[in-house]
Each structure stands twice: as C-alpha cells, then as structure tokens.
Design an enzyme around this catalytic site. Structure first.
Site, PDB file in Angstrom:
ATOM      1  N   GLU A  58       0.843  -1.212   0.000  1.00  0.00           N
ATOM      2  CA  GLU A  58       0.000   0.000   0.000  1.00  0.00           C
ATOM      3  C   GLU A  58       0.873   1.256   0.000  1.00  0.00           C
ATOM      4  O   GLU A  58       0.577   2.226  -0.694  1.00  0.00           O
ATOM      5  CB  GLU A  58      -0.935  -0.023   1.204  1.00  0.00           C
ATOM      6  CG  GLU A  58      -2.000  -1.104   1.060  1.00  0.00           C
ATOM      7  CD  GLU A  58      -2.813  -1.306   2.303  1.00  0.00           C
ATOM      8  OE1 GLU A  58      -2.210  -1.603   3.358  1.00  0.00           O
ATOM      9  OE2 GLU A  58      -4.031  -1.175   2.242  1.00  0.00           O
ATOM     10  N   GLU A  95      -3.471  -9.752   3.799  1.00  0.00           N
ATOM     11  CA  GLU A  95      -4.240  -9.473   5.013  1.00  0.00           C
ATOM     12  C   GLU A  95      -5.314 -10.527   5.318  1.00  0.00           C
ATOM     13  O   GLU A  95      -5.580 -10.823   6.467  1.00  0.00           O
ATOM     14  CB  GLU A  95      -4.885  -8.096   4.928  1.00  0.00           C
ATOM     15  CG  GLU A  95      -3.911  -6.939   5.053  1.00  0.00           C
ATOM     16  CD  GLU A  95      -3.289  -6.527   3.739  1.00  0.00           C
ATOM     17  OE1 GLU A  95      -3.298  -7.300   2.779  1.00  0.00           O
ATOM     18  OE2 GLU A  95      -2.758  -5.405   3.682  1.00  0.00           O
TER      19      GLU A  95
HETATM   20  N1  T1G Z   1       4.345  -7.399  11.974  1.00  0.00           N
HETATM   21  C1  T1G Z   1       5.042  -7.749  13.077  1.00  0.00           C
HETATM   22  N2  T1G Z   1       6.004  -8.705  13.108  1.00  0.00           N
HETATM   23  C2  T1G Z   1       6.252  -9.348  11.945  1.00  0.00           C
HETATM   24  C3  T1G Z   1       5.553  -9.046  10.754  1.00  0.00           C
HETATM   25  C4  T1G Z   1       4.573  -8.027  10.800  1.00  0.00           C
HETATM   26  N3  T1G Z   1       3.884  -7.644   9.726  1.00  0.00           N
HETATM   27  N4  T1G Z   1       6.032  -9.883   9.784  1.00  0.00           N
HETATM   28  C5  T1G Z   1       6.976 -10.646  10.357  1.00  0.00           C
HETATM   29  N5  T1G Z   1       7.117 -10.333  11.649  1.00  0.00           N
HETATM   30  C6  T1G Z   1       8.050 -10.931  12.600  1.00  0.00           C
HETATM   31  C7  T1G Z   1       7.765 -12.394  12.857  1.00  0.00           C
HETATM   32  O1  T1G Z   1       6.795 -12.537  13.872  1.00  0.00           O
HETATM   33  C8  T1G Z   1       9.129 -12.897  13.274  1.00  0.00           C
HETATM   34  O2  T1G Z   1       9.313 -12.482  14.627  1.00  0.00           O
HETATM   35  C9  T1G Z   1      10.096 -12.067  12.428  1.00  0.00           C
HETATM   36  O3  T1G Z   1       9.356 -10.906  12.005  1.00  0.00           O
HETATM   37  C10 T1G Z   1      10.573 -12.808  11.204  1.00  0.00           C
HETATM   38  O4  T1G Z   1       9.385 -13.250  10.532  1.00  0.00           O
HETATM   39  C11 T1G Z   1      -2.492  -1.836   7.055  1.00  0.00           C
HETATM   40  C12 T1G Z   1      -3.449  -4.234   7.965  1.00  0.00           C
HETATM   41  C13 T1G Z   1       7.637 -11.078   5.781  1.00  0.00           C
HETATM   42  C14 T1G Z   1       7.377 -13.225   4.514  1.00  0.00           C
HETATM   43  O5  T1G Z   1       0.907 -10.410   6.719  1.00  0.00           O
HETATM   44  O6  T1G Z   1       4.610 -13.110   5.871  1.00  0.00           O
HETATM   45  O7  T1G Z   1      -0.213  -4.623   6.620  1.00  0.00           O
HETATM   46  O8  T1G Z   1       9.522 -14.781  15.648  1.00  0.00           O
HETATM   47  O9  T1G Z   1       9.904 -15.698  10.831  1.00  0.00           O
HETATM   48  O10 T1G Z   1      10.167 -16.526   7.280  1.00  0.00           O
HETATM   49  O11 T1G Z   1      -3.341  -2.891   5.161  1.00  0.00           O
HETATM   50  O12 T1G Z   1       7.180 -12.694   8.188  1.00  0.00           O
HETATM   51  O13 T1G Z   1      11.559 -13.460  15.015  1.00  0.00           O
HETATM   52  O14 T1G Z   1      10.114 -12.707  16.964  1.00  0.00           O
HETATM   53  O15 T1G Z   1       8.062 -14.919   9.278  1.00  0.00           O
HETATM   54  O16 T1G Z   1      11.675 -14.557   6.548  1.00  0.00           O
HETATM   55  C15 T1G Z   1       0.448  -7.709   6.382  1.00  0.00           C
HETATM   56  C16 T1G Z   1       3.531 -11.169   7.563  1.00  0.00           C
HETATM   57  C17 T1G Z   1       0.253  -7.197   7.772  1.00  0.00           C
HETATM   58  C18 T1G Z   1       3.245 -10.272   6.349  1.00  0.00           C
HETATM   59  C19 T1G Z   1       9.139 -12.985   6.275  1.00  0.00           C
HETATM   60  N6  T1G Z   1       1.731  -8.368   6.247  1.00  0.00           N
HETATM   61  N7  T1G Z   1       4.910 -11.628   7.570  1.00  0.00           N
HETATM   62  O17 T1G Z   1       9.164 -14.373   6.512  1.00  0.00           O
HETATM   63  O18 T1G Z   1      10.493 -14.475   8.693  1.00  0.00           O
HETATM   64  S1  T1G Z   1      -1.336  -6.463   7.997  1.00  0.00           S
HETATM   65  C20 T1G Z   1       1.857  -9.698   6.462  1.00  0.00           C
HETATM   66  C21 T1G Z   1       5.315 -12.628   6.725  1.00  0.00           C
HETATM   67  C22 T1G Z   1      -1.253  -5.044   7.077  1.00  0.00           C
HETATM   68  C23 T1G Z   1      -2.336  -3.020   6.152  1.00  0.00           C
HETATM   69  C24 T1G Z   1      -2.547  -4.326   6.797  1.00  0.00           C
HETATM   70  C25 T1G Z   1       6.724 -13.105   6.918  1.00  0.00           C
HETATM   71  C26 T1G Z   1       7.702 -12.573   5.852  1.00  0.00           C
HETATM   72  P1  T1G Z   1      10.194 -13.419  15.623  1.00  0.00           P
HETATM   73  P2  T1G Z   1       9.403 -14.692   9.855  1.00  0.00           P
HETATM   74  P3  T1G Z   1      10.445 -15.052   7.212  1.00  0.00           P
END
Ligand code: T1G
Length: 707
Positions: free
Chosen positions: A109, A129
């Site tokens: 976004e 999401e």
């Molecule tokens: N927020 C907070 N922490 C996050 C995070 C996030 N979005 N994404 C990853 N982490 C943390 C995760 O918990 C872990 O923490 C560390 O980062 C490494 O992640 C407004 C409402 C990016 C593909 O859904 O898909 O935006 O365990 O082990 O395998 O419209 O993380 O080390 O303490 O998964 O290399 C939308 C979610 C949010 C993406 C990387 N975004 N993340 O994978 O590492 S909602 C997502 C992932 C939003 C807007 C809306 C994956 C990754 P810890 P990891 P990875």
C-alpha cells in the site's frame, strides 16, 4: 530524522530508508518518520526526485501485526496510514518505491502511494491481510485495481497470495524489474522520471472501467468455496467493488469500515494467534542458547512405503540427498514408482518443472542394503508400527550409523524411550513424526525422549524448518500430542453412531464445523486397519470396565479398511467418492442392540461438542503433563496436522472463544451421562475455568515463569 526512517542525498535524488528490523514493519514511528523524511526531501531545493527503500532483507512487510491486539483491546488508538500515504502521493517531486524482499500489506500500500515502483527480480508483492482475517486497510483495495485492474486486485486481495516480479510487472503494479544493484538502478530510474508529470495512483481510474457485476459474484463464489466460513475474503471483495462504484475518498471510507469489522472479528484474532504461534513453537524453553544444531547434509530412510516414500521426497525437496532402503526389490520398486508418480502429477499440474523433478529424483537413492548409511547425518525409520520391529531396526542402525548420526523414528504413537533402549546412543535418538502424506502435510512432531540430547533436539527442530515443516516439540508419551488427542475425538464419533447418529450426520457435523472431513471419513482415509493396530498396541493402557468402541474392530474383522478397501464406515466408488453404506448401518444397529444400547436421535450440536470438547479436554491434560510446551503448540498441531479450521485458531484457542466455563459445564454433563473414566474434566481446565482464565493467559503465565 528518526532512527526508524533516515534519508540522504545522492546528488539530486533523495534516498529515504526505512530501518525497522527484522522486516521493516510499519509500527509506531515509521509512518511519522516517512512523512518527515519525504517532506524534508521535498523542501530541499537540490532534491529533484525521491527513492524510498527498506534496509536489510526486505522492503516493508506490512503493518506491525502486534499493534492490532492493542487497538482491539483499546490499549492503543487505531493508526490510520491513509493520511501518510496521501502525503507521499501528493509530493510534488516524483517518488520511486524501490522494492526488494517483500512488499506486503501496508508495504505494498505504501509502494502504491508512490508515483513509480521498481522491484528486484526475486522480490514479491502482495496483500496477504485475509490470511490474518483482515483486509488491506490503507487504500490497498482502492489503489491496486487502479494499477493492476479489477480482476487482478480481486484475486490478490481475496486470496492473499503474493505475486512475483514478472507478474507484478505484467499487471502494471511495478514499472521496472531491477536486475542489478537496487539502489543504483532505482536512483537512475528516478532521474529518468524527474521531468515527467507526477502521476497519482488514486487518479488513475482507467482500469476501473472494465469491471462488471459477474466479476464480483464469481469472486464471492470462489471465496466461499476456498475460504469456507471465512468472512475476510468476502469483505476484501466488497472493498474492491467499492473502488469501482465510489470516488477514491469514499472508497477508502468503505474500506476502513470493512477493515474495522474484520479487525474486531474472532476470525482475525484466531488467525493472528496462529501467525505468532507458528513462529513461537520453535522457541524451546530450557534449551541452552549456545546449542548448535548439527548440519544435515545426507539422510537415509528405512522403508519405502507411504510414509518412507513421503519422507524421502521431503528430504529431496529440501535438496538433501537421501537413501531409501527396503527389504525386497518389489517393495522398493513400488515405493519408487509412487515417488515418481507423485512428482509427475505435480509436473503435469504445472507446479513443478520436469528439470526440477529430475533433479529431486536424482537425490533419492533406492537400495536394498545399508551401503552409504555410515555417511548419513540422520537416519529415519518408517517401518511397521510394532515395537519389536522398531527395536530390531534401531539395534541394527546403532551398529551401522556413524558416531554423531541422529537416529529418528517416524512412529506415530510408540514409546521413544523404549526404542532408544535398543541402542547405545539414546542421546541421539528422537522421534520425527511426519503426517501423511509426509511430502505435503506441514506438521512435524519432534518427540524428545528422556535421553534425547539438547543438540539432537535442536538439530531435529532446525531440520524441520529446512524441510519447510512446522516443527512442534512433544515430550514422549503415548500418542505424543496429535494422536493422543485424536483418540478421544474418534472415540466419541464411534460412540455417537452406536447411540443413534448416522455416519453421514457425524461426518457432516464436523465438516460444517470447519474440519476438512468428518472423523469417520478421516478414519476411512487413514485406514481402519491402521487404527485397529494402534488400538491393539495400546490395549495394555485400556482400563477394565471402561466403555470401548464396538464397531470399528468389527469393520476391520470384515476387511472393511476404509477407502483403500472401497468400504469402511462409508462405501467409496472408483473416484473414492463416499456414500452411505447400508451394511455398515445394519452392523452398527445390530452391535448397539446386542450391547443393549438404546438408540436415539442425536443433535448436530451434541455431535460437535462431544468430539471437539473431547479434543479440548485431552489437550488440557497434554498441556498440564508438559507433553506440549504451550496451548498454542497444540493449536498448531491441530491446524497443520489435522486441518482444524485456522479461522477458529485451533482447539485451545477455540475453547477460549467459547469460554472455559461453558466448555467445563458441558464436559461435566457428559461426565454425568457417560462416566468419569471417559469424561472427567482435566484439572487444568477446571482450574482455569474457576479462575476465569484462558489457555492463552496460561501460556503467557508459563512463559513468564520459564523466562
Ligand atoms: N508485523 C510484526 N512482526 C512481523 C511481521 C509483521 N507484519 N512480519 C513478520 N514479523 C516478525 C515475525 O513474527 C518474526 O518475529 C520475524 O518478524 C521474522 O518473521 C495496514 C493491515 C515477511 C514473509 O501479513 O509473511 O499490513 O519470531 O519468521 O520466514 O493494510 O514474516 O523473530 O520474533 O516470518 O523470513 C500484512 C507477515 C500485515 C506479512 C518474512 N503483512 N509476515 O518471513 O520471517 S497487515 C503480512 C510474513 C497489514 C495493512 C494491513 C513473513 C515474511 P520473531 P518470519 P520469514
């Protein structure tokens, strides 16, 4: 300048860098930092264009998911990104978003609020999401259709799958794929557009014109089919549809309404619980931080049957050479033919190239001898589920395997300590319980024996990640976590058909609850013969006088093993489509009559509660006994091993949403009706219900005491 967002100049191009490790999530301070940096660059007379990028391994992976719990609980006011993104879009100088790694959710976004986007060839962009029970909440459902068209936007927002660079470029989401150095080439790209008119994504309405009503009805039909009861995909479709009906600002308001509804839904809380739980399962309290997992470079598997073959494929898929040993050529050939056929099917579906299939097949070495086993870093047995057979195999392996090699058992219920006792290296013995089909199911139960060494445990957990599994650690006890709990779940299904429910009613009730199939259908799939042998092996645990299921063994005695025999609880046609089996119904009625069981109509609610609450009650015992480290681990086991609906968060999270007091009171009713042996409430369940606590709170409390 904040430490989260900094900017510098490369000549006449400003470079804004977001630096919020580990994934540049948009948490408090990041949007403010971006706005400040862009305003400063815009005000700098030397700056003629702006590049925005992420530090470290990725662009922006989305809004900080940890913040949503604070918003829902009222701890923090809702943070709207919209004004910050409008400030970027209204910048008078061209803003180029330079994407590497992932631009997901709020990350994409933000990128779409830029005037241009470039991305590296191996990067991904997406709006995932819905996988959190949410929808894009910062204009994603309004800008994405304007860049990529309505169909692509519907697909990306409703399914949540990311797209690669080529697909993003073809769809018009990005303007260029970068092969070289991202910073260098994005600055060069910025100089190319310096004199071009600034184009605001929100004003690019051309691609909205192509929308027609059937697009949305088809998208809704597909979402209902794929997402079952999930609401977020339907909300995402509504928001994209609003983009085609309302001006941008109104469309964003509609999106915000839908986003807020989703944010407060149990579905979203459940899916966010799973997101963090599947990352927490890898954290093993008490495992010294300095323990280094052993590198698994070569593997070997004993047994080329359904499980052995699937395990071998899992190693090959991870690029690890693996020997597969059988005792007879025919069995070996049969096992290899199944492996080859599995890969060929994936190739025919276009999900694997022939070259990759050939490469993986070349990593699998079928043989009848132990040649090469002495080089294996891990040897996994997947032989017949009988203790005497397993102990004989482990005694042989102990003599052949090199020092330091891990000896793993794929047993689904048997005692790891007893298996380890057949070797002189019990510290190197561990359970690695794969779920069938092993090359597909993501769950791996790692079962520590009393003597399993810390390095062995750490190595098995790390191997799980390398095999692209979700590895959950279990202590050694009958059935570990998953199968220990599935026994009472199945037991209740067996009892319910004896008491008057039909096979179809029981299956439909749990399917409608969200399970991929009903318990008796699952029994038919896994094989009634498998269940029979497990019950035989466990018969020594059975207490005298406790009601036992009567029909399942009779089905086994009649050779009705389920799908593989074409008949079990149901009957199956050549496509394995189930239908009611009158003979089974007669057998059930006759058995009930002989046992003096008075049959009665059984409600769907009773069917669902008796099966699911049996699961929860056993889960509370597994948790209290320390077999599972956390209630959240049990949730992960059930979602990834048994298909428990993720939008309900897993059995323990689901119990929290029902309320433990209600769950306890229903279990006490079942205890009064069916006896304490089967239904005595787990002490931990009683304790938490009495304290008005949840399993989630229990996990948090345990984490604090173990920290
Ligand atoms: N927020 C907070 N922490 C996050 C995070 C996030 N979005 N994404 C990853 N982490 C943390 C995760 O918990 C872990 O923490 C560390 O980062 C490494 O992640 C407004 C409402 C990016 C593909 O859904 O898909 O935006 O365990 O082990 O395998 O419209 O993380 O080390 O303490 O998964 O290399 C939308 C979610 C949010 C993406 C990387 N975004 N993340 O994978 O590492 S909602 C997502 C992932 C939003 C807007 C809306 C994956 C990754 P810890 P990891 P990875």
């Amino acid at each position: 300048m904040s430490e989260l967002v900094r900017w510098s100049k490369q000549g006449d191009v400003a470079v804004v860098t977001i630096d919020n490790p580990p994934v540049n999530a948009i948490g408090p301070g990041v949007p403010e930092g971006m706005e400040t940096a862009i305003h400063a660059a815009e005000a700098d007379p030397q700056v003629r264009a702006i590049v925005v990028m992420g530090a470290g391994a990725t662009f922006i992976a989305g809004a900080d998911i940890r913040e949503f719990g604070k918003i829902v609980s009222g701890e923090r006011p809702p943070l709207s990104l919209l004004p910050f993104l409008l400030a970027i879009e209204d910048c008078e100088k061209p803003v180029v978003m330079a994407i590497h790694g992932q631009a997901l959710g709020g990350g994409l976004e933000t990128a779409m609020a830029g005037h241009y986007r470039v991305m590296t060839a191996n990067a991904q962009v997406g709006q995932p999401e819905v996988k959190l029970g949410l929808i894009p909440g910062a204009g994603g459902t309004q800008r994405l259709p304007r860049l990529a068209g309505v169909m692509k936007a519907l697909e990306m927002c409703a399914a949540g799958e990311p797209v690669n660079a080529q697909a993003a470029f073809s769809a018009g989401i990005v303007d260029r794929i970068i092969d070289g150095d991202l910073l260098e080439e994005s600055v060069a790209f910025a100089r190319e557009v310096i004199n071009k008119p600034v184009r605001k994504t929100r004003e690019r309405n051309g691609k909205l014109a192509g929308a027609f009503p059937a697009m949305f009805s088809m998208a809704r039909e597909q979402a209902r089919k794929k997402g079952r009861e999930m609401k977020a995909p339907l909300a995402a479709i509504d928001a994209v549809e609003a983009a085609t009906q309302l001006p941008f600002e109104e469309g964003c308001k509609r999106e915000a309404e839908l986003f807020t509804q989703c944010l407060h839904s149990t579905e979203s809380k459940a899916l966010i619980h799973i997101f963090f739980s599947e990352r927490a399962v890898g954290k093993i309290p008490g495992l010294p931080k300095d323990v280094k997992p052993a590198e698994i470079r070569r593997a070997a598997v004993i047994g080329a049957g359904t499980m052995g073959g699937g395990i071998a494929m899992t190693y090959a898929n991870a690029g690890i050479p693996v020997i597969v040993k059988e005792t007879a050529q025919e069995a070996l050939d049969h096992g290899m033919a199944i492996i080859r056929n599995n890969y060929a099917k994936t190739v025919s579906k276009g999900r694997l190239t022939q070259a990759v299939m050939d490469q993986r097949m070349s990593l699998i070495a079928p043989q009848l001898t132990y040649e090469g086993f002495e080089q294996a870093d891990i040897i996994t047995e997947a032989v017949f589920e009988k203790m005497s057979v397993k102990k004989q195999v482990f005694a042989e392996l102990d003599k052949i395997a090199k020092p330091g090699a891990i000896l793993a058992s794929n047993t689904s219920t048997l005692d790891i300590d007893e298996i380890a006792s057949a070797t002189n290296r019990p510290d190197m013995v561990i359970g690695t319980h794969f779920f069938s089909p092993a090359n597909v199911m993501k769950l791996l139960e790692v079962v520590r024996g009393k003597a399993s060494g810390n390095e062995t445990i750490a190595s098995a957990m790390a191997l799980g990640k390398k095999l692209k599994k979700v590895a959950v650690l279990a202590r050694n006890a009958h059935g570990f976590i998953g199968n220990r709990m599935v026994e009472p779940y199945l037991r209740e299904a067996y009892f319910l058909v004896e008491e008057g429910a039909t096979v179809e009613q029981v299956n439909q009730a749990l399917y409608d609850f969200g399970m991929p199939m009903g318990p008796l259908a699952m029994d038919d799939l896994a094989g009634i013969d498998i269940g029979y042998h497990i019950r035989q092996e466990a018969s020594r645990f059975q207490k005298a006088g406790v009601r036992q299921p009567l029909v399942a063994d009779k089905l086994f005695e009649r050779g009705r093993y389920g799908q593989k025999a074409g008949r079990g609880w149901s009957k199956y046609d050549e496509n394995r489509t189930p239908s009611a089996d009158e003979e089974t119904a007669e057998l059930i009625e006759q058995t009930a009559r002989e046992a003096g069981i008075e049959r009665r109509p059984v409600s769907t609610e009773e069917i669902t509660e008796r099966c699911i609450y049996a699961l929860i009650n056993e889960g509370a015992k597994v948790l209290a006994e320390g077999i599972a480290l956390r209630a959240a681990d049990i949730d992960i086991v059930y979602i990834y091993g048994y298909g428990f609906p993720a939008w309900r968060g897993g059995p323990m999270f689901y119990a929290d949403t029902v309320g433990l007091k209600k769950v306890l009171s229903r279990i006490e009713e079942f205890e009064a009706r069916h006896g304490a042996e089967l239904w005595s409430p787990a002490p931990l369940l009683r304790e938490l219900a009495a304290a008005g606590e949840t399993f989630e709170a229990y996990d948090k409390r345990q984490e604090r005491t173990k920290a």
